[in-house]
Design a protein around this motif. Structure first.
Motif, short mmCIF file in Angstrom:
data_model
loop_
_atom_site.label_atom_id
_atom_site.label_comp_id
_atom_site.label_asym_id
_atom_site.label_seq_id
_atom_site.Cartn_x
_atom_site.Cartn_y
_atom_site.Cartn_z
N TYR A 10 1.00 -1.20 -0.19
CA TYR A 10 -0.06 0.18 -0.19
C TYR A 10 0.93 1.22 0.01
CZ TYR A 10 -3.45 -3.43 1.33
OH TYR A 10 -4.50 -4.37 1.30
N PHE A 11 0.52 2.25 -0.56
CA PHE A 11 1.14 3.48 -0.71
C PHE A 11 0.39 4.61 -0.06
CE2 PHE A 11 2.44 0.32 -4.04
CZ PHE A 11 3.97 1.00 -4.00
N PHE A 12 0.99 5.52 0.83
CA PHE A 12 0.27 6.47 1.57
C PHE A 12 0.89 7.87 0.94
CE2 PHE A 12 0.40 2.66 3.75
CZ PHE A 12 -0.65 2.39 4.21
N GLY A 25 5.93 2.40 -0.41
CA GLY A 25 5.02 1.54 -0.17
C GLY A 25 5.27 0.95 1.02
N THR A 26 4.03 0.28 1.91
CA THR A 26 4.22 -0.39 3.01
C THR A 26 3.66 -1.79 2.70
OG1 THR A 26 4.33 1.33 4.11
CG2 THR A 26 3.91 -0.54 5.46
N LYS A 60 -4.58 15.77 3.58
CA LYS A 60 -5.08 14.55 3.00
C LYS A 60 -4.09 13.61 2.90
CE LYS A 60 -5.56 15.00 -2.05
NZ LYS A 60 -6.64 14.93 -2.81
N VAL A 61 -4.48 12.03 3.14
CA VAL A 61 -3.86 10.96 2.72
C VAL A 61 -4.59 10.10 1.78
CG1 VAL A 61 -2.74 8.68 3.72
CG2 VAL A 61 -2.79 11.03 5.26
N THR A 62 -3.83 9.72 0.76
CA THR A 62 -4.42 8.83 -0.21
C THR A 62 -3.75 7.63 -0.30
OG1 THR A 62 -5.19 10.72 -1.54
CG2 THR A 62 -5.30 8.56 -2.57
N VAL A 63 -4.75 6.47 -0.06
CA VAL A 63 -3.94 5.04 -0.14
C VAL A 63 -4.22 4.55 -1.47
CG1 VAL A 63 -3.78 3.12 1.10
CG2 VAL A 63 -4.01 5.14 2.32
N ALA A 67 -1.19 -1.18 -8.15
CA ALA A 67 -1.85 -1.07 -9.61
C ALA A 67 -1.92 0.49 -9.75
CB ALA A 67 -3.11 -1.72 -10.04
N LYS A 68 -1.74 1.41 -8.61
CA LYS A 68 -1.98 2.97 -8.48
C LYS A 68 -3.21 3.16 -8.38
CE LYS A 68 2.16 4.01 -10.61
NZ LYS A 68 3.21 4.62 -11.46
#
Length: 80
Positions: A10-12, A25-26, A60-63, A67-68
Protein backbone atom coordinates in the motif's frame (compact mmCIF):
# COMPACT_ATOMS: atom_id res chain seq x y z
CA UNK A 1 0.29 -26.25 4.96
CA UNK A 2 0.48 -23.85 2.01
CA UNK A 3 2.92 -20.98 2.20
CA UNK A 4 1.08 -17.65 2.14
CA UNK A 5 1.84 -15.37 -0.79
CA UNK A 6 3.42 -11.97 -0.45
CA UNK A 7 1.51 -9.29 1.40
CA UNK A 8 -0.06 -6.53 -0.67
CA UNK A 9 1.82 -3.23 -0.83
CA UNK A 10 0.00 0.00 0.00
CA UNK A 11 1.15 3.54 -0.79
CA UNK A 12 0.34 6.48 1.49
CA UNK A 13 0.46 9.74 -0.49
CA UNK A 14 0.15 12.92 1.55
CA UNK A 15 -0.90 16.37 0.42
CA UNK A 16 -1.20 19.76 2.12
CA UNK A 17 -1.39 21.88 -1.02
CA UNK A 18 1.91 20.25 -1.98
CA UNK A 19 2.07 16.61 -3.00
CA UNK A 20 4.31 14.09 -1.28
CA UNK A 21 4.07 10.76 -3.14
CA UNK A 22 4.98 7.56 -1.33
CA UNK A 23 7.35 5.86 -3.76
CA UNK A 24 8.26 2.89 -1.55
CA UNK A 25 4.97 1.72 -0.10
CA UNK A 26 4.39 -0.56 2.87
CA UNK A 27 3.59 -4.27 2.90
CA UNK A 28 0.50 -4.90 5.03
CA UNK A 29 -1.74 -7.94 5.44
CA UNK A 30 -5.03 -6.32 4.34
CA UNK A 31 -7.11 -3.18 3.80
CA UNK A 32 -7.94 -2.98 7.51
CA UNK A 33 -4.24 -2.69 8.33
CA UNK A 34 -3.90 -0.05 5.59
CA UNK A 35 -6.74 1.97 7.15
CA UNK A 36 -5.02 1.88 10.54
CA UNK A 37 -1.70 2.83 8.96
CA UNK A 38 -3.31 5.79 7.14
CA UNK A 39 -4.58 7.16 10.47
CA UNK A 40 -1.07 6.77 11.89
CA UNK A 41 0.45 8.60 8.89
CA UNK A 42 -2.03 11.43 9.35
CA UNK A 43 -1.38 11.69 13.09
CA UNK A 44 2.42 11.56 12.67
CA UNK A 45 2.49 14.32 10.06
CA UNK A 46 0.21 16.55 12.13
CA UNK A 47 2.20 15.83 15.29
CA UNK A 48 5.55 16.54 13.63
CA UNK A 49 4.37 19.63 11.69
CA UNK A 50 1.33 21.14 13.45
CA UNK A 51 1.93 24.63 12.07
CA UNK A 52 1.74 23.31 8.51
CA UNK A 53 -1.92 22.38 9.04
CA UNK A 54 -2.76 25.92 10.17
CA UNK A 55 -0.89 27.37 7.19
CA UNK A 56 -2.46 25.17 4.52
CA UNK A 57 -5.84 24.54 6.24
CA UNK A 58 -6.20 21.12 4.66
CA UNK A 59 -4.43 17.83 4.63
CA UNK A 60 -5.12 14.48 3.03
CA UNK A 61 -3.76 10.98 2.86
CA UNK A 62 -4.63 8.97 -0.24
CA UNK A 63 -3.97 5.25 -0.14
CA UNK A 64 -3.34 3.39 -3.38
CA UNK A 65 -2.47 -0.18 -4.27
CA UNK A 66 0.40 -1.43 -6.43
CA UNK A 67 -1.70 -0.87 -9.56
CA UNK A 68 -2.02 2.82 -8.50
CA UNK A 69 -5.75 2.45 -7.88
CA UNK A 70 -7.07 4.76 -5.17
CA UNK A 71 -8.48 2.68 -2.34
CA UNK A 72 -9.53 5.55 -0.05
CA UNK A 73 -8.69 9.10 0.99
CA UNK A 74 -8.75 10.69 4.44
CA UNK A 75 -9.23 14.47 4.40
CA UNK A 76 -8.81 16.96 7.23
CA UNK A 77 -9.96 20.53 6.68
CA UNK A 78 -9.84 23.57 8.93
CA UNK A 79 -13.16 25.43 8.98
CA UNK A 80 -13.29 28.85 10.63
Amino acid sequence: MAHPGPMPRYFFHTEDGRRFPDKEGTDLPDIGAARSAAIMVLSEVLRDNPDEFWTHERFKVTVTDEAKRTLFTIRMTLEP
